[in-house]
Design a protein around this motif. Structure first.
Motif, mmCIF file in Angstrom:
data_model
loop_
_atom_site.group_PDB
_atom_site.id
_atom_site.type_symbol
_atom_site.label_atom_id
_atom_site.label_comp_id
_atom_site.label_asym_id
_atom_site.label_seq_id
_atom_site.Cartn_x
_atom_site.Cartn_y
_atom_site.Cartn_z
ATOM 1 N N UNK A 1 -3.667 -2.610 -3.558
ATOM 2 C CA UNK A 1 -3.909 -3.416 -2.364
ATOM 3 C C UNK A 1 -3.398 -4.842 -2.551
ATOM 4 N N UNK A 2 -3.589 -5.384 -3.757
ATOM 5 C CA UNK A 2 -3.116 -6.742 -4.019
ATOM 6 C C UNK A 2 -1.592 -6.780 -4.064
ATOM 7 N N UNK A 3 -0.985 -5.783 -4.676
ATOM 8 C CA UNK A 3 0.473 -5.752 -4.810
ATOM 9 C C UNK A 3 1.149 -5.582 -3.450
ATOM 10 N N UNK A 4 0.617 -4.705 -2.614
ATOM 11 C CA UNK A 4 1.194 -4.530 -1.277
ATOM 12 C C UNK A 4 0.882 -5.719 -0.374
ATOM 13 N N UNK A 5 -0.309 -6.295 -0.535
ATOM 14 C CA UNK A 5 -0.687 -7.544 0.145
ATOM 15 C C UNK A 5 -0.463 -7.483 1.656
ATOM 16 N N UNK B 1 14.140 -8.198 0.409
ATOM 17 C CA UNK B 1 15.205 -7.596 1.222
ATOM 18 C C UNK B 1 15.281 -8.195 2.622
ATOM 19 N N UNK B 2 14.151 -8.685 3.141
ATOM 20 C CA UNK B 2 14.101 -9.400 4.417
ATOM 21 C C UNK B 2 13.350 -10.710 4.169
ATOM 22 N N UNK B 3 13.346 -11.600 5.161
ATOM 23 C CA UNK B 3 12.672 -12.891 4.968
ATOM 24 C C UNK B 3 11.213 -12.652 4.586
ATOM 25 N N UNK B 4 10.761 -13.233 3.481
ATOM 26 C CA UNK B 4 9.420 -12.918 2.963
ATOM 27 C C UNK B 4 8.306 -13.213 3.956
ATOM 28 N N UNK B 5 7.346 -12.283 3.987
ATOM 29 C CA UNK B 5 6.138 -12.456 4.790
ATOM 30 C C UNK B 5 4.899 -12.112 3.981
ATOM 31 N N UNK B 6 5.101 -11.678 2.734
ATOM 32 C CA UNK B 6 3.997 -11.340 1.840
ATOM 33 C C UNK B 6 4.224 -12.025 0.495
ATOM 34 N N UNK B 7 3.184 -12.182 -0.291
ATOM 35 C CA UNK B 7 3.336 -12.926 -1.546
ATOM 36 C C UNK B 7 4.000 -12.146 -2.674
ATOM 37 N N UNK B 8 4.276 -10.858 -2.500
ATOM 38 C CA UNK B 8 4.851 -10.051 -3.567
ATOM 39 C C UNK B 8 6.141 -9.388 -3.101
ATOM 40 N N UNK B 9 7.025 -9.102 -4.055
ATOM 41 C CA UNK B 9 8.270 -8.406 -3.737
ATOM 42 C C UNK B 9 7.978 -6.995 -3.255
ATOM 43 N N UNK B 10 7.038 -6.308 -3.885
ATOM 44 C CA UNK B 10 6.711 -4.936 -3.501
ATOM 45 C C UNK B 10 6.205 -4.897 -2.064
ATOM 46 N N UNK B 11 5.312 -5.819 -1.712
ATOM 47 C CA UNK B 11 4.815 -5.859 -0.345
ATOM 48 C C UNK B 11 5.921 -6.102 0.659
ATOM 49 N N UNK B 12 6.828 -7.013 0.353
ATOM 50 C CA UNK B 12 7.939 -7.283 1.266
ATOM 51 C C UNK B 12 8.904 -6.105 1.341
ATOM 52 N N UNK B 13 9.057 -5.378 0.241
ATOM 53 C CA UNK B 13 9.988 -4.234 0.272
ATOM 54 C C UNK B 13 9.455 -3.127 1.172
ATOM 55 N N UNK C 1 8.276 1.495 -5.159
ATOM 56 C CA UNK C 1 8.286 0.881 -3.823
ATOM 57 C C UNK C 1 9.666 0.982 -3.195
ATOM 58 N N UNK C 2 10.711 0.765 -3.976
ATOM 59 C CA UNK C 2 12.073 0.878 -3.469
ATOM 60 C C UNK C 2 12.360 2.307 -3.011
ATOM 61 N N UNK C 3 11.983 3.280 -3.840
ATOM 62 C CA UNK C 3 12.234 4.678 -3.495
ATOM 63 C C UNK C 3 11.451 5.091 -2.252
ATOM 64 N N UNK C 4 10.185 4.716 -2.193
ATOM 65 C CA UNK C 4 9.353 5.103 -1.050
ATOM 66 C C UNK C 4 9.861 4.463 0.245
ATOM 67 N N UNK C 5 10.200 3.176 0.188
ATOM 68 C CA UNK C 5 10.682 2.483 1.384
ATOM 69 C C UNK C 5 11.992 3.094 1.878
ATOM 70 N N UNK C 6 12.890 3.418 0.964
ATOM 71 C CA UNK C 6 14.159 4.026 1.375
ATOM 72 C C UNK C 6 13.936 5.399 2.014
ATOM 73 N N UNK C 7 13.011 6.182 1.459
ATOM 74 C CA UNK C 7 12.746 7.502 2.016
ATOM 75 C C UNK C 7 12.152 7.408 3.414
#
Length: 317
Positions: free
Chosen positions: A94-98, A164-176, A260-266
């Motif tokens: 939950x914290x990582x996805x933020x 990958x897009x303009x950040x809206x969350x504090x973590x890279x995983x959440x933004x991805x 996170x990269x794999x899931x988002x791409x799928x």
């Protein structure tokens, strides 16, 4: 029916053994070894062997009842530690996805907001550099001159390492993960939150299996981060545990970003490939690729209408 229940029981037992009992038993073994060895003898295997031999020679261990109690205690303790790790892993996820960082209590919300602002400044700077390379490449192409393609690719990679897009969350995983919804909304005007439950129900089993496996890998990677936190306190009595904790943490970080990269791409590929089939099930004739009009139609068909306010006794809402 009995065969189904038997197979279901076997699958549950396998999952329990893999996810809870075995990692928990390994943790208990390391914790016990840490207590025996301590800081003074961190790698003294002979000392550990002597202690284990002494425990194995204890009278209760030789009786059947004692062995049953010992095995049950170890399994129960292993499962308890495993459950604690999975629970902690869910919190880390939950914290990582933020996704809801703006509802976190203070001062966590303030820290997360500061990080989002800092990441946006870095992203805007990297985007400015990338746009400069793109303009230079366009001018070179117009003049039929060569341009530095490697510099353009490196600028793009530098941007995507931030987000990958303009950040809206504090973590890279959440933004991805969030970028998937941003892209399908920008490209096709599709609201992913509205579309996804309907699309999921129409997917073939193979697609759902792939998506579930990718989502499970993301959960497993955050669970690994939880194990790293559980191993950290053992460093108080056995300093090599700090190295184990650090190694698990670095591995979890790498696996979380990759998952996170794999899931988002799928998810994004599923939306682009399967949405046309959903249109057919909804009775909408469409051929060719997705378009903005299709997104508007889907949002109108699938999104709930606003609730109707009932009139009061005197006609007032």
């Amino acid at each position: 029916m009995p065969e189904f229940l038997t197979r279901l029981g076997q699958q549950l037992a396998e999952r329990w053994l893999t996810l809870l009992a075995l990692p928990g038993a390994l943790y208990l073994a390391v914790a016990q070894a840490a207590q025996v060895l301590g800081h003074a003898h961190p790698f003294d295997l002979a000392r550990l062997t002597r202690r284990l031999t002494a425990w194995a020679g204890a009278p209760p261990v030789h009786s059947f009842g004692g062995q049953v109690v010992l095995l049950a205690g170890v399994l129960a303790a292993s499962a308890a530690v495993g459950i604690a790790a999975r629970t902690l892993g869910a919190g880390i996820e939950r914290v990582v996805l933020a996704a809801d960082w703006d509802t976190w209590p203070q001062p966590l919300r303030r820290l997360a907001g500061s990080r989002v602002a800092a990441r946006r400044r870095r992203w805007d700077t990297a985007r400015h550099v990338l746009d400069g390379h793109r303009r230079a490449a366009a001018r070179a192409a117009a003049l039929r001159k060569p341009h530095d393609a490697e510099a353009l690719h490196e600028a793009r990679r530098r941007l995507e390492r931030i987000a990958p897009e303009r950040p809206a969350r504090p973590t890279w995983v959440g933004d991805r993960v969030r970028a998937t919804g941003t892209r399908v909304r920008r490209d096709h005007r599709i609201d992913l939150a509205v579309l996804w439950p309907h699309l999921w129900l129409t997917l073939p089993d193979t697609d759902r299996a792939e998506l579930s496996a990718a989502r499970g890998e993301l959960a497993a990677s955050t669970a690994l981060a939880a194990w790293s936190l559980l191993y950290a306190p053992l460093a108080v009595v056995w300093w090599p545990a700090a190295g184990v904790s650090l190694l698990l943490l670095l591995t979890a970080r790498h696996r979380t970003r990759a998952a996170a990269e794999s899931y988002a791409r799928l998810v994004e590929a599923t939306v682009r490939l399967r949405t046309v089939e959903l249109l057919g099930l909804l009775g909408v004739d469409h051929s060719g690729p997705l378009s903005d009009d299709v997104g508007d139609v889907l949002n109108d068909l699938l999104d709930s209408r606003l609730p109707v306010l009932e009139a009061g006794p005197e006609g007032a809402p």
